[in-house]
Design a protein around this motif. Structure first.
Motif, PDB file in Angstrom:
ATOM      1  N   GLN A   7     -33.171 -14.190  55.774  1.00 52.35           N
ATOM      2  CA  GLN A   7     -34.155 -14.432  57.139  1.00 52.35           C
ATOM      3  C   GLN A   7     -35.107 -13.290  58.072  1.00 52.35           C
ATOM      4  OE1 GLN A   7     -33.658 -16.376  60.441  1.00 52.35           O
ATOM      5  NE2 GLN A   7     -32.419 -18.492  59.383  1.00 52.35           N
ATOM      6  N   GLN A   9     -39.098 -10.972  59.107  1.00 50.77           N
ATOM      7  CA  GLN A   9     -40.036 -11.213  60.323  1.00 50.77           C
ATOM      8  C   GLN A   9     -41.050 -10.948  59.665  1.00 50.77           C
ATOM      9  OE1 GLN A   9     -39.066 -11.234  64.426  1.00 50.77           O
ATOM     10  NE2 GLN A   9     -41.177 -10.429  64.800  1.00 50.77           N
ATOM     11  N   ARG A  15     -41.665 -16.224  61.496  1.00 53.10           N
ATOM     12  CA  ARG A  15     -40.467 -15.610  60.676  1.00 53.10           C
ATOM     13  C   ARG A  15     -40.892 -16.637  59.583  1.00 53.10           C
ATOM     14  NH1 ARG A  15     -36.389 -13.915  63.577  1.00 53.10           N
ATOM     15  NH2 ARG A  15     -35.021 -14.987  62.256  1.00 53.10           N
ATOM     16  N   ALA A  17     -38.005 -17.176  55.444  1.00 53.03           N
ATOM     17  CA  ALA A  17     -37.232 -17.061  54.781  1.00 53.03           C
ATOM     18  C   ALA A  17     -37.435 -16.453  53.240  1.00 53.03           C
ATOM     19  CB  ALA A  17     -36.195 -18.754  54.585  1.00 53.03           C
ATOM     20  N   GLU A  65     -41.073 -20.872  54.997  1.00 56.22           N
ATOM     21  CA  GLU A  65     -41.141 -20.807  56.259  1.00 56.22           C
ATOM     22  C   GLU A  65     -39.917 -21.222  56.872  1.00 56.22           C
ATOM     23  OE1 GLU A  65     -42.186 -24.659  57.346  1.00 56.22           O
ATOM     24  OE2 GLU A  65     -41.827 -25.565  55.859  1.00 56.22           O
ATOM     25  N   CYS A  66     -39.290 -20.213  57.949  1.00 56.18           N
ATOM     26  CA  CYS A  66     -37.750 -20.692  58.794  1.00 56.18           C
ATOM     27  C   CYS A  66     -37.528 -21.652  58.913  1.00 56.18           C
ATOM     28  CB  CYS A  66     -37.971 -18.659  59.295  1.00 56.18           C
ATOM     29  SG  CYS A  66     -36.532 -19.328  60.214  1.00 56.18           S
ATOM     30  N   GLU A  68     -34.891 -22.096  61.351  1.00 60.53           N
ATOM     31  CA  GLU A  68     -34.533 -21.771  62.433  1.00 60.53           C
ATOM     32  C   GLU A  68     -32.709 -22.416  62.060  1.00 60.53           C
ATOM     33  OE1 GLU A  68     -38.585 -20.853  64.174  1.00 60.53           O
ATOM     34  OE2 GLU A  68     -37.286 -22.897  63.237  1.00 60.53           O
ATOM     35  N   ASN A  69     -32.314 -24.188  61.997  1.00 67.04           N
ATOM     36  CA  ASN A  69     -31.083 -24.452  62.111  1.00 67.04           C
ATOM     37  C   ASN A  69     -30.563 -24.413  61.109  1.00 67.04           C
ATOM     38  OD1 ASN A  69     -30.385 -25.125  65.372  1.00 67.04           O
ATOM     39  ND2 ASN A  69     -32.831 -26.974  65.294  1.00 67.04           N
ATOM     40  N   ARG A  70     -30.958 -24.216  60.092  1.00 67.72           N
ATOM     41  CA  ARG A  70     -30.609 -24.139  58.267  1.00 67.72           C
ATOM     42  C   ARG A  70     -30.184 -25.657  57.795  1.00 67.72           C
ATOM     43  NH1 ARG A  70     -28.995 -18.787  57.791  1.00 67.72           N
ATOM     44  NH2 ARG A  70     -29.508 -17.356  59.285  1.00 67.72           N
ATOM     45  N   ASP A 125     -35.853 -27.369  60.917  1.00 70.09           N
ATOM     46  CA  ASP A 125     -36.388 -26.590  62.160  1.00 70.09           C
ATOM     47  C   ASP A 125     -35.917 -26.637  63.482  1.00 70.09           C
ATOM     48  OD1 ASP A 125     -37.292 -29.010  63.405  1.00 70.09           O
ATOM     49  OD2 ASP A 125     -39.030 -28.935  62.415  1.00 70.09           O
ATOM     50  N   LYS A 126     -36.638 -25.699  64.000  1.00 69.00           N
ATOM     51  CA  LYS A 126     -36.450 -25.649  65.321  1.00 69.00           C
ATOM     52  C   LYS A 126     -36.064 -26.280  66.257  1.00 69.00           C
ATOM     53  CE  LYS A 126     -40.938 -23.951  66.973  1.00 69.00           C
ATOM     54  NZ  LYS A 126     -40.780 -25.281  67.627  1.00 69.00           N
TER      55      LYS A 126
END
Length: 235
Positions: A7, A9, A15, A17, A65-66, A68-70, A125-126
């Motif tokens: 990950q 930025q 953020r 990946a 795109e990131c 966040e929760n993998r 995602d988040k």
């Protein structure tokens, strides 16, 4: 694994990946190009979004795109994290995956079979919204074609449809089979692997079939709330 993911930025704070293809990976340039081409032409809220790429010398990078929760497998198999997935959230994840799959099969400009649908390829995602990823072995189908065959089935054991595994025949139904396995794993919190119970050797699919026929669905359901039946009745 064929990929190393980190990950990062961007300068504007976004953020990202970055997926780097291992130089020693069996996944060659053709499969990398296949994934890059497909992701670049797909846009849906339940598919991972491509932001950029890099091909220079031996380097193969995808900028995504990131999430966040993998990946989903980090939650459904973990006793601690799985409690975060109540029945409503599990339903939302299942519906999101189904919407992404419908887009691939029917609603996008390209008709695509993923061929490797499994929890580790579902990113979160988040807000825990699911996004289908990893299109390295996906295939495009022409509008008049409904199935194809290969002499070398590729995918993950436990998620491959029987006709694909034994005869190399794949179609949109192959993804539907994988999706069904995914649903059972999300509900049960168990992997689709062989385990022994009462001197009977079954995988998750066989165990679920036996439990349903015996009217014992609670045997395989993961207890994420007090009453799954109350939830289903009110949905």
């Amino acid at each position: 694994t064929a990929w190393n993911t980190r990950q990062g930025q961007l300068q504007d704070g976004q953020r990202i990946a970055v997926k780097k293809l291992s130089r020693h990976s069996s996944q060659g340039p053709d499969e990398f190009k296949n994934e890059l081409t497909l992701i670049a032409n797909l846009q849906h809220r339940n598919l991972v979004r491509l932001l950029g790429s890099c091909i220079e010398g031996d380097e193969r990078l995808l900028v995504l795109e990131c999430m966040e929760n993998r990946s989903l497998d980090a939650f459904i198999y973990d006793k601690t994290k799985s409690v975060l997935l109540n029945w409503q959230k599990r339903l939302d994840i299942i519906v999101g995956i189904a919407r992404g799959l419908l887009y691939l099969h029917q609603d996008s400009n390209l008709r695509i079979i993923h061929r490797d649908l499994k929890p580790s390829n579902i990113l979160l995602d988040k807000d825990m919204n699911p996004k289908i990823s990893d299109f390295g072995i996906a295939r495009i189908f022409e509008s008049e074609v409904h199935e194809n065959a290969t002499t070398r089935p590729i995918g993950t054991l436990g998620y491959m449809a029987p006709e694909y595994l034994t005869s190399g025949i794949f179609s949109f139904k192959s993804d539907v089979f994988s999706f069904g396995v995914l649903v059972l794993e999300i509900l049960s919190g168990k992997r689709n692997r062989v385990f022994n119970q009462a001197d009977i050797c079954l995988n998750l699919l066989g165990h679920v079939s036996t439990s349903v026929n015996a009217f014992l669905p609670s045997v395989f359901l993961n207890v994420a709330s007090n009453s799954v039946f109350d939830f289903l009745m009110n949905t």
